[in-house]
Design an enzyme around this catalytic site. Structure first.
Site, short mmCIF file in Angstrom:
data_model
loop_
_atom_site.label_atom_id
_atom_site.label_comp_id
_atom_site.label_asym_id
_atom_site.label_seq_id
_atom_site.Cartn_x
_atom_site.Cartn_y
_atom_site.Cartn_z
N HIS A 160 60.62 56.88 -10.83
CA HIS A 160 59.32 57.38 -10.37
C HIS A 160 59.45 58.65 -9.54
CE1 HIS A 160 59.76 54.90 -6.56
NE2 HIS A 160 59.08 55.90 -6.05
N ASP A 164 64.18 51.13 -12.10
CA ASP A 164 63.54 52.36 -11.63
C ASP A 164 64.58 53.41 -11.22
OD1 ASP A 164 61.89 54.27 -10.55
OD2 ASP A 164 60.74 52.89 -9.28
N SER A 224 62.34 56.02 -1.37
CA SER A 224 62.59 55.79 -2.78
C SER A 224 63.75 56.63 -3.24
CB SER A 224 61.36 56.13 -3.59
OG SER A 224 60.53 55.02 -3.65
#
Ligand code: ARG
Ligand code: ASP
Length: 718
Positions: free
Chosen positions: A83, A219, A653
């Site tokens: 992402h 991810d 992230s």
């Protein structure tokens, strides 16, 4: 003197074992070393951050503006989330070459894809410059004078450091201006896409599973940093060569177990742990609900069109993810604060603070006025915050208005008595590029429907005086009929036509700008801009500045009062270490969550009819074959993700999750929904970070994608 007390207070923190909470400044990590070791860490604070020798921090990068990445090979390979690379993967995707859907794997350096504009930043060192930044600052000076001194001092320090080091320098406030740290950064500009799994791995579970546990998302994506042939950071050039960093993370194939020590090393963006009750109420009870409603409205419309048209799905994939992400987070945050009685808990602290301040005349003079001043300011901020939220979430939710707003700097330059021709041509060029990209991902029927829905809420829910003037046209000219307005808007505006807009841009002059002034999208954008600049900002800014100053004092006071409490600075997009333990949790009565998920769970969730839960045939085949190679757990299973009590936030992230030996075991990508209020209030019982198990990442690279050459670059610990 005050400052001295302040530092004594931070270094005298008592060691209450509160697994998880805290985002620590790597330079000051020796303060935490004993606790980290007690929790199981086998390396030293100096191994994590050192200015004298290579340390783990050299392998940690800020990826773009909002994510983290890390070096995982001697050839400059970097690991971040899917992402985080999403925008780049999407930009390289088309219906013919749909990397977003099918994944992308470069077979060699030559196939790696450049991403102009994408940078990664490496911290060289940090230095406490509090004394120098606050030189000349006195307690009784006005806030304006204080700010000016700090600005001037900082500017000089930055210039000097830039000259002597040639690095990118910034100075960041910590504890709301009680401490200042200078960051010495190196910025890399040639960062190429190396690999990305298909979306039904990299985004498995999509926005349905987003912010949730149990999770099965792979991810991750891989990039590579390139240097000029002279060995320096440089813009993209085919002559550039892969960077060979001094430090890259060794990767452990041993996995994690419940109770294991882990730490997360990365760039948390923003937290607000010390806000007063009034601010927490403003965020969770006043601001979040309408923002959630407005985003939910947009999402419904996106969904409706994406379900039936695969091209629209690609066009709106990134936008949808962006809108949905904050939408769901805000829902979780408000719920979490309510569950924790967060506002009441803050009120309790304020009551203690008020009593504590009243106990001596000196304290009363310094701190006695803080809480009432906060309450006053936040009451005034309430309607303004709503006005500003509606402006950005309703007004600027219309893509046509976003596009028109982009033209403001160019138009202003052209209208100057003596426009700067170089600037005009560079602005024209970048706008032309923007227009192309905009229309590549634009579907007018969606925007029309969004505009109708959002502007209806806008006119209904925001009173005159708290909304931009163009909305009055709807009432006046269209008798309140938003649909009629929208149809004129899209029918007449040149911003709705790529061809007209491009032509206009090519012939821009003061004369053609006259025409612009009649354009309804331009009028709306101009009206929102002037409303924001003339009504909202001037009203909000002094209140926010006053609150910032109050926060600084409140912080100092809290530290004097709560001598037992451990303080850490709120996240501010600087490099931090957070540490905790691998552990599951109980999300609700009678429910216990295990700390890891497996490939079996992916097959349990499989549903060929729901986009988010489609499972790649190849992945099913690998599952059936059961050959997970060196990536299987000791029990022979394929672990996909795990949770731990590391305190993380947006920006973390892509952060590496490291074990007690400083080896890579996971890739952080999210938090559990029940704990998302951790930006305002961390809850050791519910706040968990979610990471992809690094063995699943390698399994996908090696067995699924067949990109063994990439695994061969890495340093594996078996
Ligand atoms: N919630 C995660 C974060 O805040 C992941 C977001 C991307 N994933 C998604 N399904 N939208 O960034
Ligand atoms: N998913 C977030 C990010 O993109 C991480 C988080 O908020 O926990 O940084």
């Amino acid at each position: 003197m005050k400052r001295l007390i302040f530092f004594l207070l931070i270094s005298l923190r008592v060691n209450t074992l509160l697994a998880g909470e805290g985002m620590w400044i790597p330079m000051l990590l020796s303060q935490n070393e004993a606790e980290m070791k007690a929790m199981g860490m086998r390396i030293s604070a100096e191994d994590i951050y050192s200015v004298n020798k290579g340390s783990l921090k050299d392998a940690i990068l800020q990826f773009g503006r909002g994510c983290t990445a890390s070096f995982i090979s001697s050839q400059g390979l970097i690991l971040t989330n899917h992402h985080c690379g999403y925008g780049e993967i999407q930009k390289h995707s088309s219906l013919e070459n749909d990397y977003l859907t099918n994944g992308f794997w470069a077979k060699n350096y030559a196939e790696e894809l450049p991403n102009p504009g994408l940078t990664v930043t490496q911290l060289v060192k940090m230095e406490d410059v509090t004394e120098a930044v606050l030189a000349g600052v006195a307690r009784d000076m006005t806030e304006a004078r204080r700010a000016e001194l700090i600005r001037n001092n900082s500017r000089k320090l930055i210039e000097e450091a830039r000259k002597t080091t040639g690095l990118d320098i910034s100075i960041r406030p910590f504890y709301y201006g009680n401490q200042y740290i200078m960051m010495f950064n190196r910025i890399y500009k040639d960062v190429r896409l190396v690999g990305a799994p298909p979306s039904n791995i990299g985004k498995f579970g999509g926005d349905t599973d987003n912010w949730m546990w149990p999770r099965h998302t792979g991810d991750f994506s891989l990039f590579r940093v390139y240097l000029s042939s002279k060995g320096e950071p440089a813009d993209y050039s085919p002559e550039n060569v892969p960077y060979q960093p001094e430090k890259w993370l060794p990767i452990s194939l041993k996995g994690v177990e419940e109770g294991d020590f882990t730490f997360v090393f990365g760039y948390p963006g923003r937290t607000n742990q010390y806000l007063p009750a009034a601010a927490v109420k403003l965020i969770t009870e006043v601001s979040n609900p309408p923002r959630v409603m407005l985003r939910g409205t947009r999402l419904e419309i996106f969904k409706h069109y994406s379900q039936t048209d695969p091209l629209v799905r690609i066009q709106y994939a990134a936008k949808d993810a962006r809108v949905a992400n904050a939408w769901k987070k805000m829902i979780g945050e408000s719920k979490g604060i309510r569950r924790l009685n967060g506002i009441e808990r803050k009120l309790e602290i304020e009551k203690q603070f008020t009593q504590w301040a009243a106990s001596t005349p000196e304290r009363q003079a310094l701190y006695g006025g803080i809480v009432p001043a906060f309450n006053d300011n936040y009451a005034k901020l309430e309607p303004l915050t709503l006005a500003s939220d509606y402006l950005s979430e309703a007004g600027m939710g219309v893509e046509l208005f976003q596009l028109a707003t982009r033209f403001v700097p160019l138009v202003e330059e052209v209208q100057k008595p003596k426009p700067d021709t170089a600037r005009v041509s560079s602005l024209k060029k970048s706008l032309a590029g923007f227009v192309d990209e905009f229309f590549k991902d634009y579907y007018e029927p969606i925007d029309r429907e969004v505009a109708t829905a959002l502007l209806s809420y806008y006119t209904k829910n925001q009173p005159v005086g708290f909304r931009p003037a163009f909305l009055e046209q709807i009432t006046a000219r269209h008798k309140g009929n938003v649909e009629a307005y929208v149809s004129v808007l899209f029918g007449k505006s040149m911003f709705a036509s790529q061809q007209q807009l491009t032509q206009w841009l090519n012939n821009i002059s003061p004369k053609t700008i006259k025409k612009l002034e009649k354009d309804p999208a331009w009028q709306a954008a101009a009206s929102m801009r002037s409303f924001s600049n003339n009504s909202i900002d001037p009203a909000m800014r002094p209140l926010q500045q006053a609150n910032d100053s109050l926060m600084r004092l409140f912080m100092t006071g809290l530290m004097e009062m709560q001598t037992e409490r451990r303080f850490y600075p709120d996240a501010n997009s600087t490099l931090r270490v957070t540490y905790g333990m691998v552990e599951g949790y109980n999300p609700a009565d009678a429910i216990t969550y295990n700390y890891f998920t497996t490939l079996e769970g992916i097959l349990e969730k499989e549903n060929p009819d729901i986009y988010d839960y489609v499972v790649e045939p190849k992945l099913k085949e690998l599952h059936r074959g059961g050959d997970f190679g060196p990536y299987a757990s000791s029990g022979g299973r394929m672990h996909v993700a795990f949770v731990a009590s590391n305190h993380t936030t947006g920006g973390n992230s892509g952060s590496p999750v490291l074990n007690a030996d400083g080896q890579l075991v996971g890739l952080n990508f999210d938090r559990c929904w029940e704990g998302t209020m951790s930006d305002l209030m961390y809850d050791p019982a519910m706040s968990r970070n979610i990471s992809a198990d690094i063995r699943y990442v390698l399994f996908i690279v090696d067995k699924f994608a067949g990109a063994r050459h990439l695994v061969d670059e890495m340093t594996l610990i078996r």
